[in-house]
Design a protein around this motif. Sequence first.
Motif, PDB file in Angstrom:
ATOM      1  N   UNK A  29      -2.156   5.223 -12.472  1.00 38.35           N
ATOM      2  CA  UNK A  29      -3.259   5.615 -13.347  1.00 38.35           C
ATOM      3  C   UNK A  29      -4.616   5.373 -12.700  1.00 38.35           C
ATOM      4  N   UNK A  30      -4.675   4.378 -11.778  1.00 35.74           N
ATOM      5  CA  UNK A  30      -5.939   4.031 -11.133  1.00 35.74           C
ATOM      6  C   UNK A  30      -6.093   4.624  -9.736  1.00 35.74           C
ATOM      7  N   UNK A  31      -5.045   5.293  -9.220  1.00 35.14           N
ATOM      8  CA  UNK A  31      -5.065   5.890  -7.874  1.00 35.14           C
ATOM      9  C   UNK A  31      -5.376   4.841  -6.803  1.00 35.14           C
ATOM     10  N   UNK A  32      -4.755   3.655  -6.905  1.00 32.65           N
ATOM     11  CA  UNK A  32      -5.085   2.598  -5.955  1.00 32.65           C
ATOM     12  C   UNK A  32      -3.926   2.254  -5.037  1.00 32.65           C
ATOM     13  N   UNK A  33      -2.778   2.865  -5.170  1.00 34.31           N
ATOM     14  CA  UNK A  33      -1.662   2.555  -4.272  1.00 34.31           C
ATOM     15  C   UNK A  33      -0.590   3.613  -4.409  1.00 34.31           C
ATOM     16  N   UNK A  34       0.393   3.525  -3.552  1.00 33.98           N
ATOM     17  CA  UNK A  34       1.525   4.443  -3.581  1.00 33.98           C
ATOM     18  C   UNK A  34       2.837   3.665  -3.636  1.00 33.98           C
ATOM     19  N   UNK A  35       2.890   2.658  -4.478  1.00 31.60           N
ATOM     20  CA  UNK A  35       4.097   1.843  -4.582  1.00 31.60           C
ATOM     21  C   UNK A  35       5.257   2.608  -5.208  1.00 31.60           C
ATOM     22  N   UNK A  36       4.992   3.794  -5.754  1.00 34.37           N
ATOM     23  CA  UNK A  36       6.099   4.606  -6.262  1.00 34.37           C
ATOM     24  C   UNK A  36       7.071   4.934  -5.134  1.00 34.37           C
ATOM     25  N   UNK A  37       6.572   5.038  -3.898  1.00 33.17           N
ATOM     26  CA  UNK A  37       7.450   5.298  -2.758  1.00 33.17           C
ATOM     27  C   UNK A  37       8.294   4.067  -2.431  1.00 33.17           C
ATOM     28  N   UNK A  38       7.731   2.879  -2.653  1.00 34.31           N
ATOM     29  CA  UNK A  38       8.510   1.651  -2.468  1.00 34.31           C
ATOM     30  C   UNK A  38       9.665   1.623  -3.458  1.00 34.31           C
TER      31      UNK A  38
END
Length: 670
Positions: free
Chosen positions: A377-386
């Motif tokens: 929601x904040x566009x601060x990381x891509x941990x969805x790939x983790x």
Amino acid sequence: MTLIGKIRVRDTSGSTPPSTAQAQAKALRYKLLGGSLTLLAGSGLVGVANLIYNVVTARMLGPTGFAHVTAVYTLLMLASAITLSFQAVCAKYVASHDSYEDKAAIFSSLHLKSWMAGIALGLLLFLFNRVLKNYLNLPDQVLISLLALGTAFYIPLGVRRGYIQGVHAFSSLAVNFMVEGLVRLGGAYFLIKAGLGVEGAVLASVIAVVASYFLASPHPSLASLPRRQIPISSGEGVQAAAFFAGQGAINNFDIVLMNHFFIPEQAGIYAAVSLVGRLINMFAWSVVNTMFPVSASARSSDKEARPVLFMSLGLVLLILTVLILGLWAIPSFLWRTLFGAHFEVANSGSLATLLILYAVATGIYSLSSVLISYEMSRKIANTSWVQLAFSGVLILGIWAMHHSLAQVIYERLFLMGVLFVSVALPLLRREIIPAEDPLAHSPLGLARGMSEQAVIAAFLSSEFHHPEFEEYRQEFGRLVEEPDLNSDRENALRRALLFLRRGAMWRELPDDTQWFEVKLTTEDLARVRFFPRAQWRRVAEGSFYVTDVVECLRQKWQESPDDEFFRKLRRISNPVQEGLVSRTVLLIGVDSQSPLTILDGNHRMAAAMLAQPPAALESFQFICGLSPAMTRCCWYRTNVNTLSRYLTNLIRHLFYDPETDLGRFLESGS
């Protein structure tokens, strides 16, 4: 020159004033709490309906039939990765646009794309229905054909729900979830009773999805609005797809594999155990569904959205605690009575034990989902790939090791714990610890160098009023007030005295620290920050730089005049202004151009800046310790490494007693 009046306030890139930020943060918390409670109430009813649905189908169809129904329904849940991706993107863009026309344009564009995706996936399932039927050991390929029909409607349903979610119509969203659950329950009971068996239960799920789609109407006149083109980043969709693909695999793929590797009776038992995971996930997502658009709409700063994250984590943790304790309190025989005598677990512990283990694993994963959703929601990381990578590891792990139901659940529990740590540490470190100031500062004005003995003498003088020194004031008062820096004995005594209160702090400073008396200008205050201790963390709005914290304090101590922290600042403001207390402030930094942290003198600095009129900047003595290794000191930069070093030093000096040194030095001098 005074501390206030000519201070240059740091540029916070358009951040709102403290009073406005507080009001916005409070409004966001109320919105989050209200929306979460609404969805929790709806999810409670949906959870009860789903539990009854599963109990009814389990008792009416037995473990084998129940395993077949669950396998097909799980495939629908795997397809929800696409559904929820559309929902998340729609909710985020709708929440972040203000005009009704923009919201309508976003809905129109995504709705058309979702129908294209739904029909394509439905056709794919229909074409491969025989392959899927054989892999899952299903009795009839018509079950996959029904699933294909449901999928075609299920994906566009996500866009409709996303719009409702994006406009914060949480009551309507809760009602839609309830409709799906109740229609599935009623349809399954009557269709199975009519003799349709497994096909009837699957058909009931399809009817529930279709009914939910037509009832999830965003607005009667929405379709009649003229279309506008709102650019939607493909990266948003890819990130959402990666997140929900990982989530779908983690929550559902183990059930599919159980249906392949285990006999139908055992697969049916595992499906019954997994029900508790779906219940927990449903409740947790009541909070996430509220948090996501609320966080996305807080566009002004991460500082404003931060309370949303921590309140969401607290709500989910509370939900998990209540549910898991409830499962633990339910006797095993009630589970056997509920599901039927056929649901007995052999060589894997009791059904109740497996339920609790599965619940804990799902609970840990739910906390990870909150963190990953917040980042999206904040566009601060891509941990969805983790998360997606962990879902692959989970699938491979179950594929390789599946000797018993308990083993599979233990694998799930271990991997979900590792995932949570992997996701939580970077995010919480970023949210809790203030970031370094990226701006370059002009060099400090270094007035003169100072010896460590001189700094300890000044530090001890400012500390000597504390209760720890009560019994030493009469004997060592002259040594503190009139220090002889040329006396090795006095220097050793002062060091031992200081270590009565500040030994743990002083030992963290690098050995090569060089000390200087410095002259601070009003511009230099922009680089000075408080160490984020508990009381400063409570009053700060995310930034611990002196100028930012003082602005927050000025607002808050008017709102909370009886707060003990603010009373302390008031008590010392006049003495600081009149020079009745020490005006020595210790600073630490890496070099003359780096940010500086106040090591000692936080309260005196804050009180001086808040006093009316403010104390003069030139009346303070600023002593600064500089070292390239200062980043290893937890008082300058707090992270896992510096805290580990601090803990190691505490243990190493656990049995050190400064009073022993004092006694030894006194005896040697007598």
